[in-house]
Design a protein around this motif. Sequence first.
Motif, PDB file in Angstrom:
ATOM      1  N   ILE A  11      -5.709  -3.474   6.021  1.00  0.00           N
ATOM      2  CA  ILE A  11      -6.752  -2.827   6.029  1.00  0.00           C
ATOM      3  C   ILE A  11      -7.361  -2.852   5.058  1.00  0.00           C
ATOM      4  N   PHE A  12      -7.038  -1.821   4.054  1.00  0.00           N
ATOM      5  CA  PHE A  12      -8.202  -1.941   3.353  1.00  0.00           C
ATOM      6  C   PHE A  12      -7.508  -1.954   1.979  1.00  0.00           C
ATOM      7  N   PHE A  13      -7.362  -3.561   1.682  1.00  0.00           N
ATOM      8  CA  PHE A  13      -7.104  -4.579   1.308  1.00  0.00           C
ATOM      9  C   PHE A  13      -7.827  -5.217   0.610  1.00  0.00           C
ATOM     10  N   PRO A  14      -8.613  -5.743   1.347  1.00  0.00           N
ATOM     11  CA  PRO A  14      -9.971  -6.397   1.476  1.00  0.00           C
ATOM     12  C   PRO A  14     -11.431  -5.280   0.049  1.00  0.00           C
ATOM     13  N   LEU A  15     -11.012  -3.967   0.270  1.00  0.00           N
ATOM     14  CA  LEU A  15     -11.760  -3.003  -0.678  1.00  0.00           C
ATOM     15  C   LEU A  15     -11.308  -3.363  -2.426  1.00  0.00           C
ATOM     16  N   ILE A  16      -9.774  -3.598  -1.770  1.00  0.00           N
ATOM     17  CA  ILE A  16      -9.299  -3.746  -3.652  1.00  0.00           C
ATOM     18  C   ILE A  16      -9.119  -5.120  -3.476  1.00  0.00           C
ATOM     19  N   LEU A  17      -9.054  -6.038  -2.782  1.00  0.00           N
ATOM     20  CA  LEU A  17      -8.684  -7.074  -3.228  1.00  0.00           C
ATOM     21  C   LEU A  17      -9.897  -7.916  -4.639  1.00  0.00           C
ATOM     22  N   SER A  18     -10.861  -7.610  -3.141  1.00  0.00           N
ATOM     23  CA  SER A  18     -12.871  -7.662  -3.614  1.00  0.00           C
ATOM     24  C   SER A  18     -12.413  -7.908  -4.940  1.00  0.00           C
ATOM     25  N   ASP A  19     -12.207  -6.834  -5.656  1.00  0.00           N
ATOM     26  CA  ASP A  19     -12.894  -6.282  -7.538  1.00  0.00           C
ATOM     27  C   ASP A  19     -11.150  -7.219  -7.965  1.00  0.00           C
ATOM     28  N   LEU A  20     -10.276  -7.248  -7.436  1.00  0.00           N
ATOM     29  CA  LEU A  20      -9.226  -8.122  -7.805  1.00  0.00           C
ATOM     30  C   LEU A  20      -8.936  -9.258  -7.946  1.00  0.00           C
ATOM     31  N   ASN A  21     -10.062  -9.948  -6.462  1.00  0.00           N
ATOM     32  CA  ASN A  21     -10.234 -11.272  -6.664  1.00  0.00           C
ATOM     33  C   ASN A  21     -11.158 -11.878  -7.998  1.00  0.00           C
ATOM     34  N   SER A  22     -11.805 -11.208  -8.233  1.00  0.00           N
ATOM     35  CA  SER A  22     -12.857 -10.832  -9.429  1.00  0.00           C
ATOM     36  C   SER A  22     -12.473 -10.796 -10.489  1.00  0.00           C
ATOM     37  N   PHE A  23     -11.837 -10.550 -10.854  1.00  0.00           N
ATOM     38  CA  PHE A  23     -10.959 -10.473 -12.446  1.00  0.00           C
ATOM     39  C   PHE A  23      -9.929 -11.938 -12.425  1.00  0.00           C
ATOM     40  N   PHE A  24      -9.384 -12.172 -11.337  1.00  0.00           N
ATOM     41  CA  PHE A  24      -8.155 -12.493 -11.298  1.00  0.00           C
ATOM     42  C   PHE A  24      -8.358 -14.599 -10.908  1.00  0.00           C
ATOM     43  N   ASN A  25     -10.041 -13.931 -10.010  1.00  0.00           N
ATOM     44  CA  ASN A  25     -10.074 -15.468  -9.173  1.00  0.00           C
ATOM     45  C   ASN A  25      -8.738 -15.760  -8.500  1.00  0.00           C
ATOM     46  N   LEU A  26      -8.465 -14.872  -7.625  1.00  0.00           N
ATOM     47  CA  LEU A  26      -7.595 -15.866  -6.979  1.00  0.00           C
ATOM     48  C   LEU A  26      -7.334 -16.730  -5.359  1.00  0.00           C
ATOM     49  N   PRO A  27      -7.148 -17.825  -4.980  1.00  0.00           N
ATOM     50  CA  PRO A  27      -7.275 -18.805  -3.852  1.00  0.00           C
ATOM     51  C   PRO A  27      -6.741 -17.418  -2.700  1.00  0.00           C
ATOM     52  N   GLY A  28      -7.733 -18.115  -1.618  1.00  0.00           N
ATOM     53  CA  GLY A  28      -7.256 -17.906  -0.541  1.00  0.00           C
ATOM     54  C   GLY A  28      -5.929 -17.857   0.429  1.00  0.00           C
ATOM     55  N   LYS A  29      -4.680 -19.211   0.086  1.00  0.00           N
ATOM     56  CA  LYS A  29      -3.643 -18.751   0.491  1.00  0.00           C
ATOM     57  C   LYS A  29      -2.578 -18.257   0.080  1.00  0.00           C
ATOM     58  N   TYR A  30      -3.272 -17.510  -1.531  1.00  0.00           N
ATOM     59  CA  TYR A  30      -2.067 -16.970  -2.824  1.00  0.00           C
ATOM     60  C   TYR A  30      -2.295 -15.032  -1.807  1.00  0.00           C
ATOM     61  N   ILE A  31      -3.733 -15.502  -1.726  1.00  0.00           N
ATOM     62  CA  ILE A  31      -3.592 -13.421  -0.830  1.00  0.00           C
ATOM     63  C   ILE A  31      -3.120 -13.743   1.246  1.00  0.00           C
ATOM     64  N   LEU A  32      -3.594 -14.154   1.573  1.00  0.00           N
ATOM     65  CA  LEU A  32      -2.462 -14.634   2.804  1.00  0.00           C
ATOM     66  C   LEU A  32      -1.120 -14.654   2.720  1.00  0.00           C
ATOM     67  N   PHE A  33      -0.690 -15.360   2.089  1.00  0.00           N
ATOM     68  CA  PHE A  33       0.826 -15.553   1.081  1.00  0.00           C
ATOM     69  C   PHE A  33       1.265 -14.151   0.825  1.00  0.00           C
ATOM     70  N   LEU A  34       0.271 -13.047   0.093  1.00  0.00           N
ATOM     71  CA  LEU A  34       0.438 -11.942   0.183  1.00  0.00           C
ATOM     72  C   LEU A  34       0.927 -10.802   1.266  1.00  0.00           C
ATOM     73  N   VAL A  35      -0.040 -11.067   1.948  1.00  0.00           N
ATOM     74  CA  VAL A  35      -0.011 -10.100   3.115  1.00  0.00           C
ATOM     75  C   VAL A  35       0.829 -10.560   4.355  1.00  0.00           C
ATOM     76  N   PHE A  36       1.185 -11.432   4.335  1.00  0.00           N
ATOM     77  CA  PHE A  36       2.241 -12.314   4.721  1.00  0.00           C
ATOM     78  C   PHE A  36       4.352 -11.491   4.216  1.00  0.00           C
ATOM     79  N   SER A  37       4.194 -11.574   2.971  1.00  0.00           N
ATOM     80  CA  SER A  37       5.524 -11.222   2.463  1.00  0.00           C
ATOM     81  C   SER A  37       5.136  -9.301   2.706  1.00  0.00           C
ATOM     82  N   TYR A  38       4.354  -9.259   2.913  1.00  0.00           N
ATOM     83  CA  TYR A  38       4.045  -7.368   2.714  1.00  0.00           C
ATOM     84  C   TYR A  38       4.338  -6.935   4.323  1.00  0.00           C
ATOM     85  N   TYR A  39       4.235  -7.910   5.087  1.00  0.00           N
ATOM     86  CA  TYR A  39       4.715  -7.608   6.087  1.00  0.00           C
ATOM     87  C   TYR A  39       5.693  -8.024   6.858  1.00  0.00           C
ATOM     88  N   LEU A  40       6.717  -8.819   5.751  1.00  0.00           N
ATOM     89  CA  LEU A  40       8.558  -8.977   5.844  1.00  0.00           C
ATOM     90  C   LEU A  40       8.923  -7.826   5.301  1.00  0.00           C
TER      91      LEU A  40
END
Lengths: 206, 76
Positions: free
Chosen positions: A75-104
Amino acid sequence: MPDIFVGHSEKKEEAIEQDKIGGNVYIFSAFTLNPSDISFKNQEKDEKILLFVRKHFLTNLKWVLTAVLLSLVPIFFPLILSDLNSFFNLPGKYILFLVFSYYLLLATYVFINFVSWFFNVSFITNLRLVDVDFSGSIYKNVASTKLSLVQDVSYDQTGVLRTFFNYGDVIIQTAGEQKHFDLVASPKPSEIVHLVSGMIGKHGSV
Amino acid sequence: MEAFEVLTSNLILLSIKIFFIAVLSLLSVFLVVLLKQIISMNEIVHDTNDSIILRTVSIILLVISVSLLLTSLVIL
């Protein structure tokens, strides 16, 4: 004509009869007298399970709370990822995949802890005590001792939670190779001690 | 400068992909071990009602893990 008033003694007798018939072991059961739907390896034909014990379910509180807190992290990921995303320029599918893997990974963590609790069981039969220890999916230990080798049985119940929810450690001393059996955080320890101490005398000369 | 940024961003994406593949491979292997342990524990403690539930959950987790691993190989 139906009974309107039923005396206490009849109710007690019914309860005792119910215990004799045998209870069912459910997925969250921690204490069952005369379980009818469970057996263990090398159980003899004339061997009857008198008591089935697991650790009190409250002992799972630590990992349950940890899992609940960890499940809130995305839930707090978007706050962290907004900084990370601007730094790494991660595509959306990577973030989605990260969340799925985390819950697994989180689900696996919950499942391992649950299985460790589920298979940590003890049986008291009319012939012996069987203690099955299972931890973290890599440690497995099965120990048993004849009731004739049991020398002493006691219980230890310290702490507010243990007193309030009526669970504690039952220590069974034996004359066998394994000096003592510890039924850690068992529900209704006084009943277990009562049952085992009653059995010691009966099997003294086996 | 732009070429350097593109190169580093591609390297980061590649390293993330390798990280996902490594983690999910290890997790899949671990879940296979866990499933084997559950089956062997069910032989020691035979619970007629709940054995099937644990096996099913274990298999579901394994299937999800393998699916994510394959997805990471193909899509990422």
